[in-house]
Motif scaffolding. Structure first.
Motif: not given
Length: 87
Positions: A69-73
């Motif tokens: 989720k953090q990477i996509f954000k």
């Protein structure tokens, strides 16, 4: 030449991500399973290990979800910044 450097950087980032995800799962499952084995030996039971294994798997999945989720954000923010520069 710049394209080749970008490809190499992307390869290392991908390898780092795969390693991080694997370690999160292994540590979460390994630690909780070890705790379950220890508790089973102390208490003389035989089911706590299984319960702790599944709790560790659930915790590992949650950790992986947060990482992805953090990477996509971060990627979305990067794309937004690039698209704003193009305007």
């Amino acid at each position: 030449m710049k394209q080749r450097g970008d490809d190499r950087k992307k390869t290392f980032q991908t390898f780092s991500l795969i390693t991080q995800i694997g370690l999160v799962m292994i540590v979460a499952i390994g630690m909780t399973t070890a705790l379950g084995v220890w508790l089973d030996r102390k208490l003389g039971t035989s089911f706590i290990t299984v319960i702790m294994f599944f709790l560790g798997a659930a915790g590992g999945c949650q950790g992986v979800y947060r990482i992805v989720k953090q990477i996509f954000k971060d990627e979305d923010e990067k794309n937004d910044t690039i698209s704003k520069k193009d305007r």
